[in-house]
Design a protein around this motif. Structure first.
Motif, PDB file in Angstrom:
ATOM      1  N   SER A   5      16.343  34.049  -3.629  1.00  0.00           N
ATOM      2  CA  SER A   5      16.758  35.128  -2.742  1.00  0.00           C
ATOM      3  C   SER A   5      17.987  35.831  -3.304  1.00  0.00           C
ATOM      4  N   TRP A   7      20.520  36.568  -1.441  1.00  0.00           N
ATOM      5  CA  TRP A   7      21.528  36.350  -0.409  1.00  0.00           C
ATOM      6  C   TRP A   7      22.922  36.489  -1.014  1.00  0.00           C
ATOM      7  N   ALA A  47      24.522  32.516   6.631  1.00  0.00           N
ATOM      8  CA  ALA A  47      24.218  33.562   7.617  1.00  0.00           C
ATOM      9  C   ALA A  47      23.465  34.706   6.954  1.00  0.00           C
ATOM     10  N   GLY A  48      22.356  35.106   7.575  1.00  0.00           N
ATOM     11  CA  GLY A  48      21.570  36.214   7.047  1.00  0.00           C
ATOM     12  C   GLY A  48      20.610  35.834   5.944  1.00  0.00           C
ATOM     13  N   HIS A  49      20.563  34.589   5.581  1.00  0.00           N
ATOM     14  CA  HIS A  49      19.670  34.158   4.502  1.00  0.00           C
ATOM     15  C   HIS A  49      18.220  34.205   4.976  1.00  0.00           C
ATOM     16  N   ARG A  50      17.366  34.843   4.190  1.00  0.00           N
ATOM     17  CA  ARG A  50      15.942  34.922   4.517  1.00  0.00           C
ATOM     18  C   ARG A  50      15.140  35.159   3.255  1.00  0.00           C
ATOM     19  N   GLN A  97      14.035  31.581   7.139  1.00  0.00           N
ATOM     20  CA  GLN A  97      15.283  32.273   7.411  1.00  0.00           C
ATOM     21  C   GLN A  97      16.239  31.374   8.186  1.00  0.00           C
ATOM     22  N   GLU A 100      20.346  32.658  13.429  1.00  0.00           N
ATOM     23  CA  GLU A 100      21.408  33.659  13.563  1.00  0.00           C
ATOM     24  C   GLU A 100      22.708  33.061  14.095  1.00  0.00           C
ATOM     25  N   PRO A 103      23.583  29.117  11.326  1.00  0.00           N
ATOM     26  CA  PRO A 103      22.854  29.193  10.054  1.00  0.00           C
ATOM     27  C   PRO A 103      22.950  27.906   9.245  1.00  0.00           C
TER      28      PRO A 103
END
Length: 293
Positions: A5, A7, A47-50, A97, A100, A103
């Motif tokens: 990713s 990220w 946080a925000g990892h997908r 993911q 939110e 994480p």
């Protein structure tokens, strides 16, 4: 190769990709071609990892140590929590993911090689079952962290050969932690504590009734559960522990065979020697001579 990713990496995070020239070496080398890392990393509180992959060319092992997230494949979907591993073999489309609000923190490894499917199966992957439970293990966290040190070696071929074999060892460690965790959850007893009891009483004759009492279970259920977790009956495993200790004494001391027999719980030296030969494949004296040449 499946790309990791993108990220945004924080200061404490790690994302390391094995360069193409090294991947080509590892794929050819006889000591690494069965299994070698192509990328690895550590994402703290991601946080925000997908990630969404419709095509997956690598094998991927991810270990959640804190926080949580979600994984979806064609046949499975659900929440990922601390202590769980995601097993994503080559060719399996997937999406995952981080949660939110909480994480996850992940260690992850992409790997390839001729035996990687066997390793995935050894860790417990089956169709529709891409998640395994190992618990949050300091041993595994340390093993993942040690593997990441290959990024500091200046692309040394020897270092990558070592890392590839460290990866194989890590996966066997993972399997052992999965088994130990299953014992803690399912068996009603702590497998490691029970085996510690066996070692503490290695110089005694411990019965199935004794061991079942330590586990606070009936003999029948204890014996069945123990064999499911270890592959051995409790008494057979205890015998193996005795013979392992006898091998150590034969190798590391000059004690006589009779004294070694007594130290593993047998007053009859001949009976001990027969058990030793049946288990190890050599007599106690033959084993001692073979280790001192």
């Amino acid at each position: 190769m499946s790309a990791p990713s993108k990220w945004p990496l924080p200061t404490r995070g790690v994302r390391f990709i094995t360069p193409t020239f090294m991947v080509e070496k590892l794929a050819r080398h006889p000591l690494t071609k069965e299994c070698y890392p192509t990328a690895m990393g550590y994402y703290p509180e991601a946080a925000g990892h997908r990630m969404l992959r419709d095509r997956h060319d690598d094998n991927l092992l991810l270990y959640c140590t804190t926080g949580k997230g979600r994984l979806e494949t064609d046949e499975w979907s659900g929440e990922i929590t601390p202590g769980q591993l995601m097993l994503l073999p080559q060719g399996l489309p997937h999406a995952y993911q981080a949660d939110e609000k909480d994480p996850w923190t992940l260690y992850w490894i992409h790997f390839q090689g001729a035996s990687t499917l066997l390793f995935m199966q050894y860790l417990g992957y089956r169709d529709g079952k891409p998640v395994a439970e190992a618990g949050v293990s300091p041993l595994l966290i340390g093993a993942f962290a040690n593997l990441l040190e290959v990024r500091r070696t200046g692309y040394s071929t020897r270092a990558f050969i070592n890392a590839s074999n460290h990866l194989r060892h890590l996966m066997t460690q993972v399997s052992m932690e999965i088994s130990a965790h299953a014992g803690r959850l399912q068996s009603g007893f702590e497998l490691e504590q029970l085996q510690a009891f066996m070692l503490e009483h290695i110089d005694q004759q411990v019965t199935l009734e004794d061991l079942a009492a330590v586990a606070n279970m009936s003999k029948y259920h204890f014996s069945n559960r123990y064999k499911q977790l270890t592959g051995y009956s409790p008494i057979k495993h205890f015998l193996n522990m005795k013979m392992e200790h006898a091998c150590h004494l034969l190798d590391a001391t000059d004690l006589g065979i009779g004294e070694i027999a007594r130290q593993v719980g047998y007053d009859d030296q001949m009976y001990f020697s027969r058990l030793f030969s049946k288990t190890i494949g050599a007599s106690p004296r033959g084993y001692r001579n073979s280790t001192r040449k």
